[in-house]
Scaffold this active site. Structure first.
Site, PDB file in Angstrom:
ATOM      1  N   SER A   1       0.863  -1.310   0.198  1.00  0.00           N
ATOM      2  CA  SER A   1       0.013   0.165   0.010  1.00  0.00           C
ATOM      3  C   SER A   1       0.831   1.192  -0.077  1.00  0.00           C
ATOM      4  O   SER A   1       1.923   1.202   0.712  1.00  0.00           O
ATOM      5  CB  SER A   1      -0.798  -0.069   1.180  1.00  0.00           C
TER       6      SER A   1
ATOM      7  N   TYR B   1      -2.340  -0.091  10.081  1.00  0.00           N
ATOM      8  CA  TYR B   1      -2.654  -0.743   8.865  1.00  0.00           C
ATOM      9  C   TYR B   1      -1.387  -0.441   7.867  1.00  0.00           C
ATOM     10  O   TYR B   1      -0.792  -1.546   7.413  1.00  0.00           O
ATOM     11  CB  TYR B   1      -3.756  -0.063   7.865  1.00  0.00           C
TER      12      TYR B   1
END
Length: 341
Positions: free
Chosen positions: A133, A158
């Site tokens: 990501s 995350y």
């Protein structure tokens, strides 16, 4: 070089946004695709089921409901399928969700990813491609974000789990000679997207005449990347298998490659847009003006994302083709049709 038509392709998170589109691309090209997903309720399970129903229309699609944390089940699937290419797209997503539900990220993104790596170790594959990501860039301020930049300052759990995935993948690539490619996705959007993403929730609110919450007064910038561009790049990377660079040292300044058969890429649009402009284009596509509530920046969020995709352009000839105007109009058209508005 194209993927051998006899190759077996395994997609984790096949009922998810990117997993669905990638599975459909391979099916449309005539490949055998084996997909699995736990169909959880992080967002509307019916949307996941509807994606899955489309894939199941193909006799070449084989699905198993399976959770990443189910190691015996995952091992059994690998033993049965013996995949050639693994596209690991399943994960617990969402930056803000990780603030209130941290253990979900440890289970899916760390323990679950370890299970994938172990399966690829015991049932060797030609290539493992996994989703990282753009959030790994965290507090970085130098733009565009490059895979040559250090990413040791995450601002959400995350992001930390995605950075951890990259480290875990490198260790397994080195120890067990698994060819691995990690993909840092930049704000993916488009038809069949995730309801927890801003463009999706904005569309729902605008059509319902409700107020949208605009953080940092709309001054944030995002490298919005259309789903078709994303999956086109992934497909091209399938046979672009990383090899060891025996001469690699950290002095080279290339943090995206290694002495292991390992590589990291950004996949983005290389053209950040202000959130305010993004909303304007969305309003035009919908044909309605949004009611807006301006709020400060949220915890775990970043001011700007901007991808340097020069590696992809140089190595596989990838260049994103979809403008934000075309992409958002396509999304709104799908949204109205799907929700019968």
């Amino acid at each position: 070089m194209a993927v051998d038509i006899q190759a077996k392709i395994l997609v984790s998170g096949a009922a998810g946004f990117i997993g669905f589109h990638l599975s459909k691309l391979w099916l449309d090209r005539g490949y055998q695709v084996f997909g699995f997903d736990n169909l959880n309720d992080y967002y509307d399970p019916q949307l996941k089921q509807d994606r899955l129903d489309i894939l199941l229309q193909s006799p070449n699609f084989h699905f198993k409901k399976l959770d990443l944390t189910d190691k015996p089940g995952l091992d059994a699937l690998f033993a049965e399928v013996r995949p050639d290419y693994v596209f690991h797209l399943a994960a617990q997503a969402g930056v803000r969700h990780s603030i209130d539900h941290p253990y979900a990220y440890l289970d899916a993104n760390l323990a679950g990813f370890l299970n994938i790596l172990e399966a690829c170790r015991h049932y060797p594959v030609q290539h493992l491609i996994f989703a990282s990501s753009s959030s790994v860039y965290g507090g970085n301020s130098i733009v565009p974000f490059s895979t040559r930049h250090n990413v040791d300052h995450p601002v959400s759990l995350y992001a930390a789990t995605k950075k951890s995935n990259e480290l875990m993948a490198h260790a397994y690539s080195h120890l067990y000679h698994i060819p691995v490619t990690g993909l840092r996705f930049f704000t993916v959007y488009g038809p069949w997207g995730r309801p927890d993403m801003a463009y999706f929730s904005f569309t729902k609110a605008i059509l319902a005449g409700q107020t949208i919450r605009v953080f940092n007064n709309g001054n944030m910038e995002r490298d919005f990347t259309y789903i078709d561009d994303i999956v086109a790049a992934i497909a091209k990377l399938a046979t672009h298998i990383p090899v060891k660079n025996e001469q690699w040292t950290e002095a080279d300044g290339d943090l995206s490659s290694s002495f292991a058969p390992y590589k990291i890429y950004n996949i983005g649009n290389n053209n950040p847009e202000k959130l305010g402009y993004f909303i304007e284009v969305l309003e035009q596509a919908i044909g309605e003006t949004a009611k807006k509530e301006y709020l400060p920046m949220q915890a775990g969020d970043v001011l700007r994302t901007w991808s340097d995709v020069s590696d992809l352009e140089r190595e596989i000839g990838f260049k994103p083709e979809t403008s934000i105007v075309d992409g958002l109009h396509a999304f709104v058209e799908w949204y109205k049709k799907y929700y019968r508005i």
